[in-house]
Design an enzyme around this catalytic site. Sequence first.
Site, PDB file in Angstrom:
ATOM      1  N   ASP A  54     -19.750   2.130  41.177  1.00 34.34           N
ATOM      2  CA  ASP A  54     -18.930   1.655  42.294  1.00 34.34           C
ATOM      3  C   ASP A  54     -17.458   1.935  42.023  1.00 34.34           C
ATOM      4  O   ASP A  54     -16.845   1.285  41.185  1.00 34.34           O
ATOM      5  CB  ASP A  54     -19.136   0.143  42.492  1.00 34.34           C
ATOM      6  CG  ASP A  54     -18.343  -0.370  43.678  1.00 34.34           C
ATOM      7  OD1 ASP A  54     -18.862  -0.258  44.803  1.00 34.34           O
ATOM      8  OD2 ASP A  54     -17.207  -0.844  43.500  1.00 34.34           O
TER       9      ASP A  54
ATOM     10  N   TYR B 284      -8.777   2.694  43.082  1.00 34.27           N
ATOM     11  CA  TYR B 284      -8.965   2.515  41.636  1.00 34.27           C
ATOM     12  C   TYR B 284      -8.396   3.696  40.842  1.00 34.27           C
ATOM     13  O   TYR B 284      -8.280   3.635  39.613  1.00 34.27           O
ATOM     14  CB  TYR B 284     -10.449   2.331  41.268  1.00 34.27           C
ATOM     15  CG  TYR B 284     -11.150   1.169  41.933  1.00 34.27           C
ATOM     16  CD1 TYR B 284     -10.443   0.191  42.626  1.00 34.27           C
ATOM     17  CD2 TYR B 284     -12.540   1.047  41.886  1.00 34.27           C
ATOM     18  CE1 TYR B 284     -11.099  -0.855  43.257  1.00 34.27           C
ATOM     19  CE2 TYR B 284     -13.198  -0.005  42.503  1.00 34.27           C
ATOM     20  CZ  TYR B 284     -12.475  -0.943  43.197  1.00 34.27           C
ATOM     21  OH  TYR B 284     -13.131  -1.976  43.810  1.00 34.27           O
TER      22      TYR B 284
ATOM     23  N   HIS C  42     -12.677  -0.673  52.761  1.00 32.90           N
ATOM     24  CA  HIS C  42     -12.398  -1.570  51.633  1.00 32.90           C
ATOM     25  C   HIS C  42     -12.068  -3.003  52.089  1.00 32.90           C
ATOM     26  O   HIS C  42     -12.587  -3.976  51.516  1.00 32.90           O
ATOM     27  CB  HIS C  42     -11.260  -0.994  50.776  1.00 32.90           C
ATOM     28  CG  HIS C  42     -11.329  -1.394  49.347  1.00 32.90           C
ATOM     29  ND1 HIS C  42     -11.088  -0.530  48.308  1.00 32.90           N
ATOM     30  CD2 HIS C  42     -11.628  -2.583  48.754  1.00 32.90           C
ATOM     31  CE1 HIS C  42     -11.231  -1.171  47.154  1.00 32.90           C
ATOM     32  NE2 HIS C  42     -11.555  -2.418  47.409  1.00 32.90           N
TER      33      HIS C  42
ATOM     34  N   LYS D 219     -14.686   3.880  48.515  1.00 31.54           N
ATOM     35  CA  LYS D 219     -14.168   3.059  49.623  1.00 31.54           C
ATOM     36  C   LYS D 219     -12.862   3.626  50.132  1.00 31.54           C
ATOM     37  O   LYS D 219     -12.049   4.125  49.339  1.00 31.54           O
ATOM     38  CB  LYS D 219     -13.912   1.616  49.145  1.00 31.54           C
ATOM     39  CG  LYS D 219     -15.001   1.056  48.244  1.00 31.54           C
ATOM     40  CD  LYS D 219     -14.750  -0.371  47.814  1.00 31.54           C
ATOM     41  CE  LYS D 219     -15.741  -0.797  46.737  1.00 31.54           C
ATOM     42  NZ  LYS D 219     -15.328  -0.468  45.371  1.00 31.54           N
TER      43      LYS D 219
HETATM   44  N1  LIG Z   1     -14.619  -4.458  47.229  1.00 33.87           N
HETATM   45  C1  LIG Z   1     -13.658  -5.106  46.604  1.00 33.87           C
HETATM   46  O1  LIG Z   1     -12.671  -5.525  47.209  1.00 33.87           O
HETATM   47  C2  LIG Z   1     -13.763  -5.341  45.165  1.00 33.87           C
HETATM   48  C3  LIG Z   1     -14.702  -4.650  44.441  1.00 33.87           C
HETATM   49  N2  LIG Z   1     -14.823  -4.854  43.097  1.00 33.87           N
HETATM   50  C4  LIG Z   1     -15.879  -4.093  42.398  1.00 33.87           C
HETATM   51  O2  LIG Z   1     -16.671  -4.992  41.631  1.00 33.87           O
HETATM   52  C5  LIG Z   1     -16.665  -4.590  40.263  1.00 33.87           C
HETATM   53  C6  LIG Z   1     -16.813  -5.778  39.344  1.00 33.87           C
HETATM   54  O3  LIG Z   1     -15.797  -6.728  39.565  1.00 33.87           O
HETATM   55  P1  LIG Z   1     -14.602  -7.008  38.543  1.00 33.87           P
HETATM   56  O4  LIG Z   1     -13.480  -7.557  39.338  1.00 33.87           O
HETATM   57  O5  LIG Z   1     -14.349  -5.801  37.767  1.00 33.87           O
HETATM   58  O6  LIG Z   1     -15.103  -8.229  37.662  1.00 33.87           O
HETATM   59  P2  LIG Z   1     -16.420  -8.635  36.839  1.00 33.87           P
HETATM   60  O7  LIG Z   1     -16.829  -9.966  37.352  1.00 33.87           O
HETATM   61  O8  LIG Z   1     -17.406  -7.542  36.808  1.00 33.87           O
HETATM   62  O9  LIG Z   1     -15.802  -8.876  35.391  1.00 33.87           O
HETATM   63  C7  LIG Z   1     -15.257  -7.834  34.637  1.00 33.87           C
HETATM   64  C8  LIG Z   1     -14.593  -8.465  33.425  1.00 33.87           C
HETATM   65  O10 LIG Z   1     -15.565  -9.145  32.620  1.00 33.87           O
HETATM   66  C9  LIG Z   1     -15.625  -8.572  31.318  1.00 33.87           C
HETATM   67  N3  LIG Z   1     -17.046  -8.507  30.960  1.00 33.87           N
HETATM   68  C10 LIG Z   1     -17.992  -7.677  31.486  1.00 33.87           C
HETATM   69  N4  LIG Z   1     -19.191  -7.913  30.940  1.00 33.87           N
HETATM   70  C11 LIG Z   1     -19.018  -8.900  30.052  1.00 33.87           C
HETATM   71  C12 LIG Z   1     -19.896  -9.569  29.156  1.00 33.87           C
HETATM   72  N5  LIG Z   1     -21.181  -9.247  29.077  1.00 33.87           N
HETATM   73  N6  LIG Z   1     -19.376 -10.551  28.351  1.00 33.87           N
HETATM   74  C13 LIG Z   1     -18.072 -10.875  28.430  1.00 33.87           C
HETATM   75  N7  LIG Z   1     -17.199 -10.286  29.261  1.00 33.87           N
HETATM   76  C14 LIG Z   1     -17.661  -9.297  30.066  1.00 33.87           C
HETATM   77  C15 LIG Z   1     -14.978  -7.202  31.418  1.00 33.87           C
HETATM   78  O11 LIG Z   1     -14.336  -6.864  30.205  1.00 33.87           O
HETATM   79  P3  LIG Z   1     -14.326  -5.399  29.532  1.00 33.87           P
HETATM   80  O12 LIG Z   1     -14.271  -4.361  30.611  1.00 33.87           O
HETATM   81  O13 LIG Z   1     -13.085  -5.437  28.712  1.00 33.87           O
HETATM   82  O14 LIG Z   1     -15.562  -5.307  28.682  1.00 33.87           O
HETATM   83  C16 LIG Z   1     -13.945  -7.443  32.518  1.00 33.87           C
HETATM   84  O15 LIG Z   1     -12.788  -8.056  31.975  1.00 33.87           O
HETATM   85  C17 LIG Z   1     -15.318  -3.852  40.132  1.00 33.87           C
HETATM   86  O16 LIG Z   1     -15.227  -3.106  38.962  1.00 33.87           O
HETATM   87  C18 LIG Z   1     -15.305  -3.072  41.413  1.00 33.87           C
HETATM   88  O17 LIG Z   1     -16.151  -1.942  41.298  1.00 33.87           O
HETATM   89  C19 LIG Z   1     -14.036  -5.758  42.444  1.00 33.87           C
HETATM   90  C20 LIG Z   1     -13.064  -6.447  43.123  1.00 33.87           C
HETATM   91  C21 LIG Z   1     -12.850  -6.294  44.533  1.00 33.87           C
HETATM   92  O1  LIG Z   2     -11.456  -3.635  44.883  1.00 33.51           O
HETATM   93  C1  LIG Z   2     -10.452  -4.256  44.595  1.00 33.51           C
HETATM   94  C2  LIG Z   2     -10.165  -4.655  43.213  1.00 33.51           C
HETATM   95  O2  LIG Z   2      -9.416  -5.824  43.131  1.00 33.51           O
HETATM   96  C3  LIG Z   2      -8.212  -5.778  43.864  1.00 33.51           C
HETATM   97  C4  LIG Z   2      -7.360  -6.950  43.483  1.00 33.51           C
HETATM   98  O3  LIG Z   2      -8.037  -8.161  43.545  1.00 33.51           O
HETATM   99  C5  LIG Z   2      -8.596  -5.775  45.295  1.00 33.51           C
HETATM  100  O4  LIG Z   2      -7.491  -5.689  46.117  1.00 33.51           O
HETATM  101  C6  LIG Z   2      -9.475  -4.643  45.622  1.00 33.51           C
HETATM  102  O5  LIG Z   2     -10.146  -4.942  46.777  1.00 33.51           O
END
Ligand SMILES: NC(=O)C1=CN([C@@H]2O[C@H](COP(=O)(O)OP(=O)(O)OC[C@H]3O[C@@H](n4cnc5c(N)ncnc54)[C@H](OP(=O)(O)O)[C@@H]3O)[C@@H](O)[C@H]2O)C=CC1
Ligand SMILES: O=C1CO[C@H](CO)[C@@H](O)[C@@H]1O
Length: 274
Positions: free
Chosen positions: A49, A54, A112, A79
């Site tokens: 994803d 990003y 998005h 997105k």
């Molecule tokens: N559509 C939207 O608006 C959005 C979409 N997204 C999508 O969702 C995905 C996931 O969400 P995200 O915000 O990244 O957050 P997550 O909830 O996936 O958490 C990611 C964080 O948790 C840590 N982590 C991951 N696995 C573990 C584990 N097993 N134990 C301890 N810590 C862990 C990672 O650290 P580290 O990497 O250092 O290991 C990172 O700091 C994004 O990457 C993106 O693709 C996210 C936000 C908004």
């Molecule tokens: O995908 C995303 C990752 O996180 C950002 C900050 O919260 C968002 O704005 C965005 O939608």
Amino acid sequence: MTKVFTETMELANGIAMPQLGLGVYKMTNPEQTFEAISFAIETGYRAIDTAAIYENERETGEAVRHARIPREQLFITSKVWNTDQGYDATLRAFETSLEKLGLDYLDLYLTHWPITGKFVDTYKAIERLYDEKLIRATGVSNHHAHHLEKILVKANVAPMVNQIEVHPQLTQEPLRKFCNDNGIAITSWSPLARGKFLAEPTLLTIGEKYNKTTAQIIIRWHLQNNLIVIPKSVTPERIRENSEVADFILTSEDMEMINALNQDERTGTDPDTF
Ligand SMILES: NC(=O)C1=CN([C@@H]2O[C@H](COP(=O)(O)OP(=O)(O)OC[C@H]3O[C@@H](n4cnc5c(N)ncnc54)[C@H](OP(=O)(O)O)[C@@H]3O)[C@@H](O)[C@H]2O)C=CC1
Ligand SMILES: O=C1CO[C@H](CO)[C@@H](O)[C@@H]1O
């Protein structure tokens, strides 16, 4: 039983979307991003994803093109960012994303955020990309029911996915029900709430019972709720850990205990106030 979770979910048009994928938000170091995605694919992940915002579509594409897995066995989502919304701008943004990724098609392309006055036209452009077979499925992200209602009256093809923030402190049951009633699958973003409550006592207790980490318990909760889940990690051990969730099943009691952690608390922005 293999430990790595590889099941798929059927979207409204019948295509299979892997229920577990790797999120790549905040992967900013190109080399590290390439390594993390390549490692995930080797581990068994089949979905990635990304998003234009990003700024890692190039590395994502490179990892996909260098994988030992055929392209058609991988599921790539991107997105269109807010500043590129509107019909023509979305078509142009898609072309740019595809060029950066170095791919011929995407599996899923999402709006998005629902930008007022633009998200319906943005979705109509996504629908056109689908008609032209440049994407295999259509979708949106961060859309409340009232946004989806506006799209559904104009769409020839309903969105197949809505990617929204979901985790045990934000269970989003009303929106999940709306989507379910309308044949829209949900992907949970920030499924681990960015690590915010990994030491939560209820989750730790359930984890002890199965000899699993809190992250694995949370991921399993998403999967058993028929949610698509895209935990992000750049850390190889965590990438593997997050995928090893196929060898246990939470009981309905466990699921209820986790549901009860809901506080309607977001880690990100409410789409209505973005
Ligand atoms: N559509 C939207 O608006 C959005 C979409 N997204 C999508 O969702 C995905 C996931 O969400 P995200 O915000 O990244 O957050 P997550 O909830 O996936 O958490 C990611 C964080 O948790 C840590 N982590 C991951 N696995 C573990 C584990 N097993 N134990 C301890 N810590 C862990 C990672 O650290 P580290 O990497 O250092 O290991 C990172 O700091 C994004 O990457 C993106 O693709 C996210 C936000 C908004
Ligand atoms: O995908 C995303 C990752 O996180 C950002 C900050 O919260 C968002 O704005 C965005 O939608």
